[in-house]
Design a protein around this motif. Structure first.
Motif, short mmCIF file in Angstrom:
data_model
loop_
_atom_site.label_atom_id
_atom_site.label_comp_id
_atom_site.label_asym_id
_atom_site.label_seq_id
_atom_site.Cartn_x
_atom_site.Cartn_y
_atom_site.Cartn_z
N ALA A 66 0.90 -1.20 0.11
CA ALA A 66 -0.07 0.20 -0.09
C ALA A 66 0.99 1.19 0.02
O ALA A 66 1.11 2.20 0.91
CB ALA A 66 -0.95 0.01 1.33
N LEU A 67 1.38 1.35 -1.23
CA LEU A 67 2.58 2.58 -1.35
C LEU A 67 1.97 3.61 -2.22
O LEU A 67 1.72 3.27 -3.31
CB LEU A 67 3.84 1.94 -1.69
N GLN A 68 2.25 5.02 -1.72
CA GLN A 68 1.79 5.95 -2.64
C GLN A 68 3.11 6.35 -3.20
O GLN A 68 3.95 6.88 -2.46
CB GLN A 68 1.22 7.25 -1.91
N ILE A 69 3.07 6.39 -4.82
CA ILE A 69 4.30 6.66 -5.42
C ILE A 69 4.02 8.04 -6.08
O ILE A 69 3.14 7.85 -6.92
CB ILE A 69 4.90 5.51 -6.38
N ILE A 70 4.91 9.02 -5.89
CA ILE A 70 4.76 10.27 -6.88
C ILE A 70 6.08 10.50 -7.33
O ILE A 70 7.15 10.64 -6.63
CB ILE A 70 4.38 11.10 -5.62
N LEU A 71 6.29 10.56 -8.74
CA LEU A 71 7.63 10.65 -9.46
C LEU A 71 7.24 12.11 -10.26
O LEU A 71 6.37 12.53 -10.80
CB LEU A 71 7.50 9.72 -10.66
N VAL A 72 8.49 12.91 -9.69
CA VAL A 72 8.66 14.17 -10.50
C VAL A 72 9.51 14.03 -11.70
O VAL A 72 10.61 13.59 -11.65
CB VAL A 72 9.35 15.32 -9.30
#
Length: 359
Positions: A66-72
């Motif tokens: 349950a991992l929220q991944i945000i890539l810039v």
């Protein structure tokens, strides 16, 4: 093991290449078992194999935890398949989120409608610039004979033979840790081991009485390591002017003619409005454009560009490639360029060298 880092366990951090350091930081972050993972341009500086490994690893993690991944990301091509939504920041405005496929479809149409990345006016401006040295007549820019570089028990370069002639444009390739940065440090006269090697730079045998500055005056240089270490918070135009004197800071006051040359290159790179803004207040992409202008400003005979498009969006990246092509179309201009992205190479590339990693 996924990032092939085990062989580095006995290596000091300061001796890691730019790509190895990137892989190390990524592994360190992922081992922290975070609940929210924010990664700023995680793929830059990684070779093709490692970029694919990272994509697969992130996709696997996104499914299993349950991992929220945000890539810039600066480049649309770097958006992995497992990403569900895209939020674009445009001119300091956050646009509404859209699905990945919808976003890529819209951007594809926009890219087809875009004008030339560099106007003919700027191409002509580069081609018609006066030369800084009309007497330059070097034929062998670089010649290395059986060069070996070792740090303790670790061999970085082994029996390397390489010749770069005046006017050639080389692409330097290899996996992370293959020795590309070490090779460039020999060419830039920054590596003390060069005195123990058979190296000719600009027709002069290394160690025959020339100074480091005799070599550097011919070279325009930019790299991720240089960008990472540059912490001088001077106005952008003064950063660019320092390239005329091969210094990190600015210890000799530039003339008005020097500043005019800086302004010309800032205009070409589209950063003339940043002239008085200080370096550390600029975005990473703006900083990279300033350092690129710094590399070009003294009209060098040899351009050494190590991952010059790092952190640049597609539009700016295409513009920089056009600038490189126009610059290298001039007489007595030689190029050595490092990139892990084949599409980042300008059209002017004539030769390729691939370094194989010693493990």
């Amino acid at each position: 093991d996924i990032f092939n880092l085990r062989y580095l366990l006995d290596k000091y951090i300061i001796l890691l290449s730019s790509g190895e350091l990137r892989k190390f930081q990524l592994a360190k972050t992922l081992m922290g078992d975070p609940r929210v993972l924010i990664m700023d341009n995680p793929f830059i500086g990684l070779d093709k194999e490692t970029r694919q490994q990272l994509r697969e690893l992130l996709e696997q993690i996104s499914k299993e935890r349950a991992l929220q991944i945000i890539l810039v990301l600066a480049k649309d091509e770097d958006i992995p398949h497992f990403i569900t939504h895209v939020v674009e920041v445009k001119d300091m405005v956050v646009m509404p989120k859209v699905g990945r496929e919808e976003y890529l479809s819209v951007k594809s149409k926009e890219n087809k409608e875009k004008k030339e990345p560099l106007s003919q006016e700027f191409k002509d401006m580069i081609l018609n610039m006066p030369y800084n040295n009309n007497e330059y007549n070097t034929q062998e820019v670089v010649r290395m004979n059986n060069v070996c570089i070792r740090y303790g028990e670790r061999t970085i370069l082994k029996d390397l033979n390489w010749t770069v002639m005046n006017g050639q444009r080389w692409a330097l390739k290899g996996q992370n840790g293959a020795g590309k940065s070490t090779l460039l440090s020999l060419v830039c006269a920054d590596n003390p081991q060069s005195y123990a090697c058979d190296i000719v730079l600009f027709d002069h045998q290394r160690g025959s009485g020339e100074t480091i500055w005799d070599i550097k005056k011919h070279i325009g240089y930019v790299s991720p390591e240089m960008h990472r270490a540059y912490n001088r918070d001077m106005p952008a135009i003064r950063i660019i002017a320092s390239g005329l004197k091969d210094s990190v800071g600015l210890y000799v006051k530039p003339t008005e003619q020097d500043y005019e040359q800086c302004r010309i290159w800032m205009k070409i790179f589209g950063i003339e409005d940043l002239a008085e803004k200080t370096f550390l207040k600029l975005s990473s992409g703006e900083q990279r454009m300033v350092l690129l202008a710094r590399a070009f400003v003294k009209d060098p005979e040899l351009l050494i560009l190590d991952e010059p498009l790092h952190g640049l969006d597609k539009e700016r990246g295409e513009m920089v490639k056009e600038i490189i092509d126009a610059f290298c179309a001039r007489k007595n201009k030689t190029l050595i360029m490092v990139t892990h992205y084949e599409e980042n190479l300008p059209r002017c590339i004539t030769d390729h060298i691939y370094l194989k990693k010693n493990v």
